[in-house]
Design a protein around this motif. Structure first.
Motif, PDB file in Angstrom:
ATOM      1  N   ASP A  52      11.818  -3.811  14.636  1.00 32.87           N
ATOM      2  CA  ASP A  52      11.324  -4.454  13.421  1.00 32.87           C
ATOM      3  C   ASP A  52      11.336  -5.954  13.655  1.00 32.87           C
ATOM      4  N   CYS A  53      10.188  -6.489  14.062  1.00 33.82           N
ATOM      5  CA  CYS A  53      10.109  -7.903  14.401  1.00 33.82           C
ATOM      6  C   CYS A  53       9.976  -8.809  13.192  1.00 33.82           C
ATOM      7  N   LYS A  54      10.119  -8.266  12.006  1.00 34.69           N
ATOM      8  CA  LYS A  54      10.177  -9.097  10.794  1.00 34.69           C
ATOM      9  C   LYS A  54      11.631  -9.394  10.445  1.00 34.69           C
ATOM     10  N   ARG A  55      12.404  -9.677  11.471  1.00 35.06           N
ATOM     11  CA  ARG A  55      13.827 -10.003  11.320  1.00 35.06           C
ATOM     12  C   ARG A  55      14.620  -8.844  10.727  1.00 35.06           C
ATOM     13  N   GLY A  56      14.090  -7.646  10.830  1.00 29.17           N
ATOM     14  CA  GLY A  56      14.830  -6.477  10.392  1.00 29.17           C
ATOM     15  C   GLY A  56      14.824  -6.218   8.908  1.00 29.17           C
ATOM     16  N   VAL A  57      13.919  -6.847   8.165  1.00 26.58           N
ATOM     17  CA  VAL A  57      13.952  -6.681   6.709  1.00 26.58           C
ATOM     18  C   VAL A  57      13.585  -5.258   6.294  1.00 26.58           C
ATOM     19  N   GLU A  58      12.837  -4.535   7.117  1.00 25.56           N
ATOM     20  CA  GLU A  58      12.448  -3.173   6.770  1.00 25.56           C
ATOM     21  C   GLU A  58      13.452  -2.139   7.252  1.00 25.56           C
ATOM     22  N   LEU A  59      13.971  -2.302   8.462  1.00 22.36           N
ATOM     23  CA  LEU A  59      14.819  -1.275   9.073  1.00 22.36           C
ATOM     24  C   LEU A  59      16.306  -1.601   9.041  1.00 22.36           C
TER      25      LEU A  59
ATOM     26  N   SER B 163       0.807  -1.215   0.000  1.00 19.84           N
ATOM     27  CA  SER B 163       0.000   0.000   0.000  1.00 19.84           C
ATOM     28  C   SER B 163       0.841   1.268   0.000  1.00 19.84           C
ATOM     29  N   GLY B 164       2.150   1.158   0.203  1.00 22.64           N
ATOM     30  CA  GLY B 164       3.016   2.326   0.263  1.00 22.64           C
ATOM     31  C   GLY B 164       3.427   2.715   1.665  1.00 22.64           C
ATOM     32  N   LYS B 165       3.091   1.896   2.625  1.00 22.74           N
ATOM     33  CA  LYS B 165       3.454   2.198   4.017  1.00 22.74           C
ATOM     34  C   LYS B 165       4.965   2.210   4.213  1.00 22.74           C
ATOM     35  N   SER B 166       5.655   1.293   3.598  1.00 19.75           N
ATOM     36  CA  SER B 166       7.114   1.252   3.713  1.00 19.75           C
ATOM     37  C   SER B 166       7.761   2.468   3.056  1.00 19.75           C
ATOM     38  N   MET B 167       7.180   2.952   1.950  1.00 18.97           N
ATOM     39  CA  MET B 167       7.703   4.145   1.295  1.00 18.97           C
ATOM     40  C   MET B 167       7.570   5.364   2.200  1.00 18.97           C
ATOM     41  N   PHE B 168       6.453   5.452   2.901  1.00 15.34           N
ATOM     42  CA  PHE B 168       6.248   6.536   3.867  1.00 15.34           C
ATOM     43  C   PHE B 168       7.318   6.475   4.957  1.00 15.34           C
ATOM     44  N   LEU B 169       7.618   5.262   5.418  1.00 16.58           N
ATOM     45  CA  LEU B 169       8.627   5.090   6.458  1.00 16.58           C
ATOM     46  C   LEU B 169      10.019   5.460   5.952  1.00 16.58           C
TER      47      LEU B 169
END
Length: 458
Positions: free
Chosen positions: A215-222, A191-197
């Motif tokens: 980031d509890c998704k193993r750090g894939v975002e941060l 949806s673009g949430k990661s782009m906002f971040l």
């Protein structure tokens, strides 16, 4: 034959002009507005202003003096009086003009006629804002600025202010942590949430602030932003250890504030403060922004032991949301859903997050979680976001106002490069040193292959 040649000479350029204008409007709306749309809309506005205001019910009966002067000097019919129009100011995306309302009118009257004004003057949208009592500003937008986002130039934000998106009225949406300390951002996958971040982190990375991530998704975002982060937790176990450290940091700052408050009777009033911003520059601690990606991962439990740890983490997040602002600690919470079904404390934590941004969601209930308690009218707009428009969102605040925004594209590599460039701005916070992410080692360059020996031929 002569008629055919004349038709080609006249009709050819006309057809080429019309076709070029149509192509320009479809493919390059900004260029079309600057060359064709702006002058056409200006002429249309000037020529039909009085009649349009009258048809929209925005006129009032003239005063007795005006009636007498008109009949005595011009012998013309006395017409209703529209709001006094100010100077038209063209912009790269539309037009702006101010109206001085007549006695008995209110801004809501003009806002209710915005759709009629849009059709009458041939623009994409008309937005109404109050400048001061009795004066409103009309912002006419010539084309859909959210279809291809271009952020305005010259708006660099400021300290703890990051322009992250463009509003539908062509003004930047600025994330201001001093005004809105904590924010909740919801959105479905893609949806673009990661782009906002990314825009938030890239904007704050250039400022002297501490960035902390969970980031509890193993750090894939941060994890790509690790060079600029002061602390990073990539699973609930690490988050359970990081949050108490932030609580301790907040308590230390409260002790500093209390030590600076009016202890002596001769302390000037301007030196008495209730937050870090009243402290002298040399004593003020660095602000901390905590990013929580996929907050539901902190609430989900599988065993009794996990439930106790979850309750403790939620309590600590609520304390940070309630008390962190005065200590210069701000929360940026992201997720797909954030309702009471997550568990105890979810609703209380959500109530502390006054800023709300809702991207495309999978159901109406998710939109109500984000916007239903602050701007109920925005729920329908959030549910209407199409999957073909990633980055489009609805931003609301506790005042009940809301607007559509869209985040421009920013690649993950560019955002990570900004974090590497400003790694020297990472502040010294001993309490967070144990959680500082390890710097990824650069891959060693492969040794150059030795050239093959070439036999020498006689």
């Amino acid at each position: 034959m002569v008629d055919a040649m004349t038709l080609m000479e006249v009709g050819g350029p006309v057809a080429a002009t019309v076709g070029g204008a149509a192509y320009l409007r479809a493919s390059h709306p900004a260029a079309y507005w600057s060359t064709i749309g702006l002058p056409v809309s200006t002429v249309r506005l000037l020529g039909s202003y009085g009649s349009v205001m009258d048809s929209c019910g925005l006129t009032v009966p003239p005063s007795r003096l005006r009636v007498w002067a008109t009949r005595a000097l011009t012998h013309r019919e006395v017409r209703p009086v529209p709001p006094r129009r100010g100077m038209i100011r063209p912009t790269s995306t539309g037009l702006r003009l101010r109206l001085r309302l007549a006695p008995g009118q209110e801004p809501a009257d003009v806002a209710a006629s915005a759709e009629r004004l849009r059709h009458a003057w041939g623009v994409h949208a008309v937005h109404v804002s109050v400048v001061k009592p009795g004066v409103v500003e009309l912002r006419l937008v010539g084309y859909d600025v959210l279809r291809k986002v271009r952020m305005p130039r010259g708006d660099g934000g400021g300290f703890l202010r990051v322009p992250v998106a463009l509003r539908e009225d062509a003004t930047p949406f600025v994330r201001d942590y001093r005004t809105v300390p904590h924010q909740l951002t919801l959105g479905a996958t893609l949806s673009g949430k990661s782009m906002f971040l990314r825009h938030l982190i890239a904007g704050l990375a250039r400022q002297p602030v501490a960035l902390v991530g969970i980031d509890c998704k193993r750090g894939v975002e941060l994890a790509p932003f690790a060079p600029r982060l002061s602390a990073l937790a990539t699973d609930p176990t690490q988050a359970a250890a990081l949050l108490p450290a932030l609580i301790g940091l907040m308590e230390e700052r409260y002790d500093l504030i209390k030590a600076r408050q009016g202890i002596a009777l001769d302390t000037p009033n301007e030196e008495i403060t209730s937050d870090i911003w009243g402290l002298p520059d040399d004593e003020r601690p660095v602000p901390v922004v905590l990013f929580v990606d996929e907050v539901a991962e902190l609430f989900l439990v599988a065993t009794r032991k996990d439930e106790e740890r979850r309750d403790e983490m939620v309590t600590q997040l609520i304390r940070l949301a309630q008390l962190g602002r005065a200590a210069g600690i701000y929360l940026e919470v992201c997720g797909q859903r954030f309702g009471a079904e997550l568990g105890k404390g979810a609703t209380m934590l959500r109530a502390q997050l006054s800023g709300r941004v809702c991207h495309r969601v999978n159901d109406e209930a998710s939109a109500k979680m984000a916007l239903g308690d602050i701007a109920p009218e925005a729920v329908g707009a959030a549910c209407a976001i199409a999957p073909e428009l990633p980055g489009l969102a609805v931003a609301g605040d506790t005042s009940g106002g809301w607007s559509r925004i869209r985040t421009p594209y920013l690649s993950l590599g560019d955002a990570a490069a900004v974090c590497r460039e400003y790694v020297h701005l990472v502040p010294d916070l001993p309490a967070l040193d144990p959680f500082r992410p390890a710097m990824p080692a650069r891959a060693a360059s492969a040794p150059e292959a030795s050239p093959k020996s070439v036999p020498v031929l006689d």
